[in-house]
Design a protein around this motif. Structure first.
Motif, short mmCIF file in Angstrom:
data_model
loop_
_atom_site.label_atom_id
_atom_site.label_comp_id
_atom_site.label_asym_id
_atom_site.label_seq_id
_atom_site.Cartn_x
_atom_site.Cartn_y
_atom_site.Cartn_z
N ILE A 166 0.60 -1.27 0.10
CA ILE A 166 -0.06 0.01 0.13
C ILE A 166 0.85 1.32 -0.19
N VAL A 167 2.24 1.30 -0.08
CA VAL A 167 3.07 2.20 0.12
C VAL A 167 3.77 2.33 -1.47
N LEU A 168 4.37 1.19 -1.92
CA LEU A 168 4.78 1.41 -3.43
C LEU A 168 3.98 0.57 -4.32
N PRO A 169 4.37 0.88 -5.50
CA PRO A 169 4.36 1.93 -6.22
C PRO A 169 3.59 3.26 -6.00
N SER A 170 3.87 3.99 -6.39
CA SER A 170 2.73 5.42 -6.80
C SER A 170 1.49 5.15 -7.55
N SER A 171 0.50 5.81 -7.12
CA SER A 171 -0.82 5.55 -7.76
C SER A 171 -0.69 5.38 -9.45
N ARG A 172 -1.24 4.28 -9.90
CA ARG A 172 -1.25 4.11 -11.21
C ARG A 172 -2.52 3.87 -11.84
N CYS A 173 -2.87 3.86 -13.02
CA CYS A 173 -4.19 3.82 -13.72
C CYS A 173 -4.41 2.18 -13.61
N PRO A 174 -5.50 1.62 -13.08
CA PRO A 174 -5.82 0.38 -12.88
C PRO A 174 -5.74 -0.30 -14.46
N SER A 175 -6.08 0.41 -15.28
CA SER A 175 -5.97 -0.30 -16.78
C SER A 175 -4.83 -0.08 -17.77
N CYS A 176 -4.13 1.00 -17.67
CA CYS A 176 -3.08 1.04 -18.87
C CYS A 176 -1.74 1.03 -17.84
N PRO A 226 -8.00 14.82 -4.20
CA PRO A 226 -9.29 14.14 -3.82
C PRO A 226 -10.64 14.71 -4.41
N VAL A 227 -11.32 13.96 -4.85
CA VAL A 227 -12.65 14.39 -5.54
C VAL A 227 -12.48 15.22 -6.79
N LEU A 228 -11.82 16.23 -6.46
CA LEU A 228 -11.60 17.37 -7.48
C LEU A 228 -10.99 16.92 -8.80
N SER A 229 -9.78 16.00 -8.77
CA SER A 229 -9.13 15.43 -9.85
C SER A 229 -10.21 14.66 -10.69
N TYR A 230 -10.97 13.86 -9.99
CA TYR A 230 -11.87 12.80 -10.89
C TYR A 230 -12.92 13.91 -11.57
N LEU A 231 -13.47 14.93 -11.02
CA LEU A 231 -14.49 15.98 -11.82
C LEU A 231 -13.53 16.49 -13.08
N LEU A 232 -12.38 16.79 -12.61
CA LEU A 232 -11.53 17.48 -13.94
C LEU A 232 -11.24 16.70 -15.11
N ILE A 233 -10.91 15.57 -14.61
CA ILE A 233 -10.50 14.59 -15.92
C ILE A 233 -11.69 13.71 -16.24
N ALA A 234 -12.92 14.34 -15.81
CA ALA A 234 -14.23 13.60 -16.00
C ALA A 234 -14.51 12.12 -15.99
N GLY A 235 -13.64 11.56 -15.05
CA GLY A 235 -13.64 10.15 -14.57
C GLY A 235 -12.76 9.23 -15.60
N ARG A 236 -12.06 9.85 -16.65
CA ARG A 236 -11.36 9.03 -17.31
C ARG A 236 -9.55 9.05 -17.32
N CYS A 237 -9.11 7.96 -17.39
CA CYS A 237 -7.63 8.19 -17.38
C CYS A 237 -7.06 9.06 -18.25
N ARG A 238 -6.15 9.96 -18.10
CA ARG A 238 -5.59 10.94 -19.03
C ARG A 238 -4.87 10.27 -20.20
N THR A 295 -9.76 5.31 -20.40
CA THR A 295 -10.55 4.21 -19.76
C THR A 295 -11.27 4.86 -18.43
N HIS A 296 -12.74 4.55 -18.41
CA HIS A 296 -13.55 4.84 -17.42
C HIS A 296 -12.86 4.77 -15.91
N ILE A 297 -12.69 5.49 -14.98
CA ILE A 297 -12.19 5.12 -13.87
C ILE A 297 -13.49 5.01 -12.76
N SER A 298 -13.54 3.95 -12.00
CA SER A 298 -14.71 3.64 -11.23
C SER A 298 -15.25 4.94 -10.23
#
Ligand SMILES: [Zn+2]
Length: 172
Positions: free
Chosen positions: A48-58, A69-81, A85-88
């Motif tokens: 739960i420490v390493l590695p840093s957060s990654r897209c579960p898909s790519c 938190p929350v804001l990023s999800y709204l800014l990227i419209a719930g999709r990986c940059r 892919t749609h992020i849960s």
């Protein structure tokens, strides 16, 4: 003799309550972000420490500015940059829920020494609820320390809060 730990701490009641709620909400959102990592990785037996957060898909590394938190999800419209892919929706939901519950607990407890104990407790419960919902397990990595934590809290909290005085001394 009553040597209260609270006497050694600064007077927390001087802090304005709305400020405490805002801090609790922001802190809750950050903890919620960490709980997302726990909820995703713990049942998969990943660190739960390493590695840093990654897209579960790519597998693309999620930049810090996309990890708010929350804001990023709204800014990227719930999709990986990277892969779009749609992020849960569970990710911002856990963050918002944790923020909300932290504010409720802060409101319930007020600026007391019970507050950090209760925040740890609700954070553990939130992780357990979401892991249980997806995998139908309650990981020992959370429940075993949780049992120890509950026992310690049950014994020490009345002393930290000074409430053992009224329970024991009143009768004499
Ligand atoms: Zn991706």
């Amino acid at each position: 003799m009553h040597l209260s730990l609270t006497a050694a701490l600064p007077d927390l009641s001087l802090i304005p309550l709305p400020f405490i709620y805002v801090v609790a909400g922001v802190f809750g959102a950050i903890i919620g972000s960490f709980l997302n990592v726990v909820i995703h990785r713990l049942p998969r037996e990943e660190s739960i420490v390493l590695p840093s957060s990654r897209c579960p898909s790519c597998g693309a590394v999620i930049a810090f500015y996309d990890n708010i938190p929350v804001l990023s999800y709204l800014l990227i419209a719930g999709r990986c940059r990277s892969c779009k892919t749609h992020i849960s929706a569970r990710y911002p939901a856990v963050e918002a829920l944790t923020a909300f519950i932290f504010v409720v607990v802060a409101w319930h407890d007020g600026p007391t020494l019970a507050l950090p104990f209760d925040l740890v407790f609700v954070a553990a419960i939130i992780a357990l609820v979401f892991i249980d919902a997806e995998h139908m397990i309650l990981p020992n990595a959370i429940t075993y320390p949780g049992i120890g934590f509950a026992l310690i809290a049950r014994v020490t909290l009345p002393y930290l809060l000074g409430s053992h005085i009224s329970m024991t001394w009143k009768h004499f």
